[in-house]
Design an enzyme around this catalytic site. Structure first.
Site, PDB file in Angstrom:
ATOM      1  N   HIS A  24       0.725  -1.347   0.024  1.00 25.45           N
ATOM      2  CA  HIS A  24       0.096   0.553  -0.569  1.00 25.45           C
ATOM      3  C   HIS A  24       0.923   1.268   0.199  1.00 25.45           C
ATOM      4  CE1 HIS A  24      -3.194  -3.260   1.734  1.00 25.45           C
ATOM      5  NE2 HIS A  24      -3.687  -2.329   0.447  1.00 25.45           N
ATOM      6  N   GLU A  27       1.450   3.689   2.987  1.00 29.53           N
ATOM      7  CA  GLU A  27       2.313   2.979   4.261  1.00 29.53           C
ATOM      8  C   GLU A  27       3.720   3.303   4.444  1.00 29.53           C
ATOM      9  OE1 GLU A  27       0.122  -0.369   4.257  1.00 29.53           O
ATOM     10  OE2 GLU A  27      -1.891   0.162   4.072  1.00 29.53           O
ATOM     11  N   ARG A  82      -4.027   4.613  -1.633  1.00 36.17           N
ATOM     12  CA  ARG A  82      -3.449   3.373  -0.944  1.00 36.17           C
ATOM     13  C   ARG A  82      -2.939   2.619  -2.254  1.00 36.17           C
ATOM     14  NH1 ARG A  82      -4.958   0.116   2.556  1.00 36.17           N
ATOM     15  NH2 ARG A  82      -6.647  -2.266   2.206  1.00 36.17           N
ATOM     16  N   HIS A 152       2.706  -4.275   6.319  1.00 35.42           N
ATOM     17  CA  HIS A 152       2.216  -2.666   6.092  1.00 35.42           C
ATOM     18  C   HIS A 152       1.850  -2.157   7.356  1.00 35.42           C
ATOM     19  CE1 HIS A 152      -0.347  -4.630   2.587  1.00 35.42           C
ATOM     20  NE2 HIS A 152       0.008  -5.724   3.005  1.00 35.42           N
ATOM     21  N   GLU A 226       1.297  -4.835  10.743  1.00 37.08           N
ATOM     22  CA  GLU A 226       0.714  -3.642  10.333  1.00 37.08           C
ATOM     23  C   GLU A 226       1.810  -3.403  11.826  1.00 37.08           C
ATOM     24  OE1 GLU A 226      -1.085  -2.664   8.824  1.00 37.08           O
ATOM     25  OE2 GLU A 226      -2.715  -4.302   8.534  1.00 37.08           O
TER      26      GLU A 226
HETATM   27  O1  0X9 Z   1      -6.438  -4.432   4.640  1.00 38.46           O
HETATM   28  C1  0X9 Z   1      -5.201  -4.040   4.462  1.00 38.46           C
HETATM   29  O2  0X9 Z   1      -5.021  -4.841   3.310  1.00 38.46           O
HETATM   30  C2  0X9 Z   1      -4.435  -4.682   5.704  1.00 38.46           C
HETATM   31  N1  0X9 Z   1      -4.588  -3.775   6.339  1.00 38.46           N
HETATM   32  S1  0X9 Z   1      -4.269  -1.798   5.585  1.00 38.46           S
HETATM   33  O3  0X9 Z   1      -4.652  -0.917   6.654  1.00 38.46           O
HETATM   34  N2  0X9 Z   1      -2.881  -1.789   5.659  1.00 38.46           N
HETATM   35  O4  0X9 Z   1      -4.468  -2.258   4.347  1.00 38.46           O
HETATM   36  C3  0X9 Z   1      -4.388  -5.941   6.382  1.00 38.46           C
HETATM   37  C4  0X9 Z   1      -4.794  -7.282   5.682  1.00 38.46           C
HETATM   38  C5  0X9 Z   1      -4.779  -8.130   6.401  1.00 38.46           C
HETATM   39  N3  0X9 Z   1      -5.193  -9.750   5.457  1.00 38.46           N
HETATM   40  C6  0X9 Z   1      -6.041 -10.070   4.643  1.00 38.46           C
HETATM   41  N4  0X9 Z   1      -6.390  -8.730   4.569  1.00 38.46           N
HETATM   42  N5  0X9 Z   1      -6.003 -10.383   3.797  1.00 38.46           N
HETATM   43 ZN    ZN Z   2      -1.256  -2.223   3.784  1.00 37.94          ZN
END
Ligand code: 0X9
Ligand code: ZN
Length: 264
Positions: A24, A27, A82, A152, A226
């Site tokens: 992303h 980040e 993003r 992330h 994260e």
């Molecule tokens: O939403 C996401 O892709 C991730 N959080 S973020 O705030 N960095 O965008 C979490 C990803 C967790 N894993 C999956 N959803 N597979």
């Molecule tokens: Zn992310």
């Protein structure tokens, strides 16, 4: 896309860990961490005993910036971007969410089919070139890749499968145990608290993520970090926190790597 392979040259194929940063664009602490990791790996090899045995027995593939075009966009045009920067016929909106574009319950839960959404899953599975490249690389090397780590921010979480469904992973207990151990060593440095658990219940259900895809391909140790913080600064983490964040995260990554090594 630039992928680095770090490890002692042995002439034979070694088991490996794959780690990516910057899926992303906004980040920023994530690419900073991969860069930090690469520097520490090469500069502490030979002095740090853990790093030395790790790189003697394993290779680490590091993709420092997964979403290069998106990352550049956050430096030049829009700090809060993003997604990727791909264009689609018939839509004025740009990009898809690379972490909704993998083949893991694609576009079912927690993803949008609206090209203008920040969680747009893309026109099809692996429609984004960055996703296809990473998926192709991991598929090609799946017999050697023992762990998949994706970095992330933010929220201070250590997540593992699944996020596209509520079922527990077959390796749930081990994945949780390793995550909790990693979080504990991370916390030992500056007291930063992490929460560990399956994505769907720990953050939110969201399909098409790289962690779930890698896990279902057979990469058992599949984790999404994260990093800092918990929302005070969010994506705009101050410069003064880059070094401490990288130092503490390093401990967690090394902890996971040591576990992988022990269980080869
Ligand atoms: O939403 C996401 O892709 C991730 N959080 S973020 O705030 N960095 O965008 C979490 C990803 C967790 N894993 C999956 N959803 N597979
Ligand atoms: Zn992310």
């Amino acid at each position: 896309m630039h992928l680095l392979k770090i490890g002692r040259r042995t002439g034979s194929t070694k088991p490996a860990i794959f780690m990516d940063c910057g899926i992303h664009a906004r980040e920023w602490i994530s690419p900073a961490f991969c860069q930090w990791f690469i520097n520490k790996a090469v500069s502490t090899y030979g002095t740090d005993s853990q790093m030395t045995s790790l790189l003697d027995t394993m290779d680490i593939f590091v993709l420092p910036v997964f979403n290069i075009d998106g990352y550049e966009h956050t430096w030049k045009i829009d700090r809060m971007w993003r997604k990727t920067r791909s264009r689609r016929n018939g839509s004025p909106c740009v990009g898809a969410d690379p972490n909704r574009n993998f083949d893991a319950g694609w576009c079912t839960l927690g993803a949008s089919s609206n090209p203008c959404s920040d969680t747009y899953c893309g026109a099809s599975v692996e429609s984004e070139i960055e996703v296809r490249n990473v998926a192709d690389f991991i598929r090609k090397n799946k017999s050697v890749i023992k762990a998949y780590l994706t970095i992330h921010s933010y929220s201070q979480l250590l997540l593992f499968p699944y996020s596209y469904k509520y079922d527990l992973a077959a390796d749930h207990n081990e994945l949780l145990q390793v995550a909790e151990g990693a979080a504990e060593t991370l916390r030992s440095l500056y007291g930063t608290r992490y929460t560990s658990g399956p994505g769907a219940t720990t953050i939110y259900p969201a399909a098409g993520g790289s962690d779930d895809w890698a896990y279902d391909l057979g990469v058992k140790y599949s984790y999404t970090f994260e990093l800092r913080d918990t929302g005070r600064y969010g994506f705009l983490l101050p410069e003064s926190q880059i070094q401490p964040t990288c130092e503490e995260t390093m401990l967690a990554v090394k902890y996971i790597a040591a576990h992988v090594l022990k269980n080869l």
